[in-house]
Write a protein that holds these residues in place. Structure first.
Motif, PDB file in Angstrom:
ATOM      1  N   ILE A 204      95.928  24.788  53.369  1.00 43.51           N
ATOM      2  CA  ILE A 204      95.195  25.644  53.719  1.00 43.51           C
ATOM      3  C   ILE A 204      95.002  26.505  55.306  1.00 43.51           C
ATOM      4  CG2 ILE A 204      94.862  28.384  52.949  1.00 43.51           C
ATOM      5  CD1 ILE A 204      94.356  26.356  50.334  1.00 43.51           C
ATOM      6  N   PRO A 205      95.387  25.969  56.603  1.00 44.14           N
ATOM      7  CA  PRO A 205      95.167  25.958  57.358  1.00 44.14           C
ATOM      8  C   PRO A 205      94.734  26.908  58.065  1.00 44.14           C
ATOM      9  CG  PRO A 205      97.387  25.453  57.926  1.00 44.14           C
ATOM     10  CD  PRO A 205      97.163  25.342  56.462  1.00 44.14           C
ATOM     11  N   TRP A 206      94.634  27.863  57.301  1.00 44.53           N
ATOM     12  CA  TRP A 206      94.347  29.330  58.149  1.00 44.53           C
ATOM     13  C   TRP A 206      93.807  29.726  57.638  1.00 44.53           C
ATOM     14  CZ3 TRP A 206      98.880  28.699  54.589  1.00 44.53           C
ATOM     15  CH2 TRP A 206      98.883  29.171  53.462  1.00 44.53           C
ATOM     16  N   LEU A 207      92.722  29.352  56.659  1.00 46.61           N
ATOM     17  CA  LEU A 207      91.602  29.857  56.333  1.00 46.61           C
ATOM     18  C   LEU A 207      90.718  30.165  57.622  1.00 46.61           C
ATOM     19  CD1 LEU A 207      89.840  26.554  53.828  1.00 46.61           C
ATOM     20  CD2 LEU A 207      90.731  28.882  52.895  1.00 46.61           C
ATOM     21  N   SER A 208      89.857  30.588  57.075  1.00 46.19           N
ATOM     22  CA  SER A 208      89.318  31.758  57.838  1.00 46.19           C
ATOM     23  C   SER A 208      87.820  31.103  58.028  1.00 46.19           C
ATOM     24  CB  SER A 208      89.176  33.233  57.753  1.00 46.19           C
ATOM     25  OG  SER A 208      90.183  33.767  57.927  1.00 46.19           O
ATOM     26  N   GLU A 209      87.300  30.223  57.184  1.00 46.12           N
ATOM     27  CA  GLU A 209      85.699  30.116  56.880  1.00 46.12           C
ATOM     28  C   GLU A 209      85.742  29.471  55.564  1.00 46.12           C
ATOM     29  OE1 GLU A 209      82.306  33.013  56.956  1.00 46.12           O
ATOM     30  OE2 GLU A 209      82.556  32.395  54.799  1.00 46.12           O
ATOM     31  N   VAL A 210      84.472  28.050  55.444  1.00 43.81           N
ATOM     32  CA  VAL A 210      84.514  27.191  54.671  1.00 43.81           C
ATOM     33  C   VAL A 210      82.740  27.794  54.616  1.00 43.81           C
ATOM     34  CG1 VAL A 210      86.850  26.171  54.139  1.00 43.81           C
ATOM     35  CG2 VAL A 210      84.409  25.338  55.624  1.00 43.81           C
ATOM     36  N   SER A 211      82.662  28.045  53.366  1.00 42.38           N
ATOM     37  CA  SER A 211      80.762  27.668  53.200  1.00 42.38           C
ATOM     38  C   SER A 211      80.559  26.648  52.535  1.00 42.38           C
ATOM     39  CB  SER A 211      79.824  29.139  52.570  1.00 42.38           C
ATOM     40  OG  SER A 211      80.976  29.515  52.075  1.00 42.38           O
ATOM     41  N   ILE A 212      79.687  26.078  52.824  1.00 39.27           N
ATOM     42  CA  ILE A 212      78.937  24.492  51.793  1.00 39.27           C
ATOM     43  C   ILE A 212      77.959  24.590  52.089  1.00 39.27           C
ATOM     44  CG2 ILE A 212      79.538  22.498  52.112  1.00 39.27           C
ATOM     45  CD1 ILE A 212      82.172  22.891  54.111  1.00 39.27           C
ATOM     46  N   GLY A 213      76.970  24.263  50.657  1.00 42.42           N
ATOM     47  CA  GLY A 213      76.086  23.674  51.064  1.00 42.42           C
ATOM     48  C   GLY A 213      74.850  22.455  50.549  1.00 42.42           C
ATOM     49  N   HIS A 214      75.292  23.026  49.565  1.00 41.68           N
ATOM     50  CA  HIS A 214      75.060  21.808  48.088  1.00 41.68           C
ATOM     51  C   HIS A 214      74.998  20.447  48.461  1.00 41.68           C
ATOM     52  CE1 HIS A 214      72.512  20.709  44.537  1.00 41.68           C
ATOM     53  NE2 HIS A 214      73.490  19.107  44.266  1.00 41.68           N
ATOM     54  N   ALA A 215      76.538  19.808  48.988  1.00 40.64           N
ATOM     55  CA  ALA A 215      76.915  18.105  49.386  1.00 40.64           C
ATOM     56  C   ALA A 215      76.453  18.069  50.519  1.00 40.64           C
ATOM     57  CB  ALA A 215      78.447  18.727  49.008  1.00 40.64           C
ATOM     58  N   ALA A 220      73.296  15.111  54.093  1.00 42.97           N
ATOM     59  CA  ALA A 220      72.253  15.110  55.684  1.00 42.97           C
ATOM     60  C   ALA A 220      71.319  14.192  55.551  1.00 42.97           C
ATOM     61  CB  ALA A 220      71.759  16.222  55.857  1.00 42.97           C
ATOM     62  N   LEU A 221      70.861  13.998  54.056  1.00 42.39           N
ATOM     63  CA  LEU A 221      69.961  12.968  53.340  1.00 42.39           C
ATOM     64  C   LEU A 221      69.982  11.386  53.780  1.00 42.39           C
ATOM     65  CD1 LEU A 221      68.635  14.490  50.147  1.00 42.39           C
ATOM     66  CD2 LEU A 221      67.622  14.890  51.987  1.00 42.39           C
ATOM     67  N   TYR A 222      71.451  11.403  54.491  1.00 43.54           N
ATOM     68  CA  TYR A 222      71.662   9.897  54.656  1.00 43.54           C
ATOM     69  C   TYR A 222      72.216   9.774  56.000  1.00 43.54           C
ATOM     70  CZ  TYR A 222      71.825   8.493  49.516  1.00 43.54           C
ATOM     71  OH  TYR A 222      70.817   7.926  48.289  1.00 43.54           O
ATOM     72  N   MET A 223      72.546  11.269  56.126  1.00 42.58           N
ATOM     73  CA  MET A 223      73.573  10.955  57.433  1.00 42.58           C
ATOM     74  C   MET A 223      72.985  11.697  58.857  1.00 42.58           C
ATOM     75  SD  MET A 223      77.293  11.899  56.390  1.00 42.58           S
ATOM     76  CE  MET A 223      77.697  11.834  58.311  1.00 42.58           C
ATOM     77  N   GLY A 224      71.577  12.743  58.594  1.00 45.05           N
ATOM     78  CA  GLY A 224      70.689  13.691  59.266  1.00 45.05           C
ATOM     79  C   GLY A 224      72.286  14.813  59.316  1.00 45.05           C
ATOM     80  N   LEU A 225      70.869  15.386  60.039  1.00 47.40           N
ATOM     81  CA  LEU A 225      71.461  16.809  59.586  1.00 47.40           C
ATOM     82  C   LEU A 225      72.481  17.026  60.775  1.00 47.40           C
ATOM     83  CD1 LEU A 225      71.736  19.315  57.893  1.00 47.40           C
ATOM     84  CD2 LEU A 225      69.833  20.633  59.646  1.00 47.40           C
ATOM     85  N   GLU A 226      72.438  16.690  62.211  1.00 49.30           N
ATOM     86  CA  GLU A 226      73.346  17.173  63.619  1.00 49.30           C
ATOM     87  C   GLU A 226      74.842  16.106  62.707  1.00 49.30           C
ATOM     88  OE1 GLU A 226      71.471  15.626  67.094  1.00 49.30           O
ATOM     89  OE2 GLU A 226      73.678  16.506  67.977  1.00 49.30           O
ATOM     90  N   LYS A 227      74.808  14.614  62.541  1.00 52.49           N
ATOM     91  CA  LYS A 227      76.001  14.107  62.608  1.00 52.49           C
ATOM     92  C   LYS A 227      76.834  14.441  61.102  1.00 52.49           C
ATOM     93  CE  LYS A 227      77.118   9.100  61.650  1.00 52.49           C
ATOM     94  NZ  LYS A 227      76.491   8.073  60.678  1.00 52.49           N
ATOM     95  N   THR A 228      75.922  14.738  60.169  1.00 51.10           N
ATOM     96  CA  THR A 228      76.766  15.627  59.117  1.00 51.10           C
ATOM     97  C   THR A 228      77.420  16.350  59.704  1.00 51.10           C
ATOM     98  OG1 THR A 228      74.784  14.775  57.340  1.00 51.10           O
ATOM     99  CG2 THR A 228      76.018  16.595  56.659  1.00 51.10           C
TER     100      THR A 228
END
Ligand SMILES: CC(=O)[C@@H](O)[C@H](O)COP(=O)(O)O
Ligand SMILES: NCC(=O)COP(=O)(O)O
Length: 243
Positions: A204-215, A220-228
């Motif tokens: 579905i490449p015409w998606l306007s936005e994905v909102s992602i939080g929990h995962a 980010a606990l393992y990779m850091g926020l910037e890298k994640t």
């Protein structure tokens, strides 16, 4: 371009666990944007289990990308949105005691109510999105309401993806094709992660936005926020050999 809106509910969960101000929700939102997030999403629930009403006011002047506020349109929620005037409001039908969002709206049964709410927010220049299951009748109902966008509830996709990815994505492609045909913008969210996100985007490449939080916050606990954040943004690209 599909935008990544980072949901920072779980930053507030961690902060609330000790009653102080660490991690600072506003500073994390600033840093998420600096690291490449195209938006910040919050879901101020009535019990303030994570994002509190005060957080929304504190965040408002600091979110310079897109500010997306999700919630069940109670009178209190409507009043908050009218004060904050975010970029986008996402209407979800969550019960007050729901552990998390677990279904989309019945846009046929609730047509009149949702039409009034959408009209009120649109009159203030706020983009509207209605959280729906990938049910064609509900997509048509959302179009009849006049919302700007829908947000496809991707919890069932994420669950099925592990067993049968083609079966998982099929209803979402059908729903997104109909939404596009009806002139609706298509957002998506819930339980998207580094494992299932690119497959969803490629279909579905015409998606306007994905909102992602929990995962994302867990990663980010393992990779850091910037890298994640960069890793999630990288999932929103076509594979190199595919135009
Ligand atoms: C609408 C949606 O899918 C997300 O906002 C989800 O409800 C996150 O809420 P929690 O962070 O409270 O689980
Ligand atoms: N609208 C979905 C959202 O904001 C985040 O959902 P999740 O990634 O925390 O499941």
């Amino acid at each position: 371009m599909t935008k990544l809106s980072v949901n920072i509910n779980k930053i507030a969960t961690l902060r609330n666990s000790r009653g102080g101000d660490l991690p600072n929700v506003v500073q994390v939102a600033i840093d998420c944007q600096r690291f490449g997030a195209d938006g910040i999403t919050v879901h101020p629930r009535p019990d303030e289990r994570h994002i509190k009403r005060k957080d929304v006011f504190d965040l408002q002047p600091k979110v310079y990308t897109e500010f997306n506020i999700e919630g069940n349109p109670s009178p209190e929620f409507i009043s908050l949105i009218k004060k904050i005037r975010p970029t986008q409001v996402t209407l979800v039908p969550d019960a007050h005691d729901a552990i998390t969002s677990n279904t989309g709206w019945d846009t046929v049964t609730h047509k009149d109510f949702l039409t009034d709410v959408v009209n009120e927010f649109q009159s203030l220049g706020i983009r509207t999105s209605i959280f729906v299951n990938p049910d064609l009748e509900m997509i048509e109902g959302a179009s009849a309401i006049g919302t700007d966008r829908i947000e496809l509830y991707t919890g069932p996709y994420a669950e099925m993806f592990e067993k049968d990815k083609e079966k998982a994505v099929a209803p979402y492609v059908e729903a997104a094709i109909l939404a596009k045909k009806l002139g609706l913008g298509v957002n998506a969210g819930h339980d998207l992660n580094l494992n299932n996100l690119n497959y969803f985007y490629v279909h579905i490449p015409w998606l306007s936005e994905v909102s992602i939080g929990h995962a994302l916050i867990c990663d980010a606990l393992y990779m850091g926020l910037e890298k994640t954040i960069k890793a999630y943004k990288n999932c929103l690209k076509m594979p190199e050999n595919q135009d």
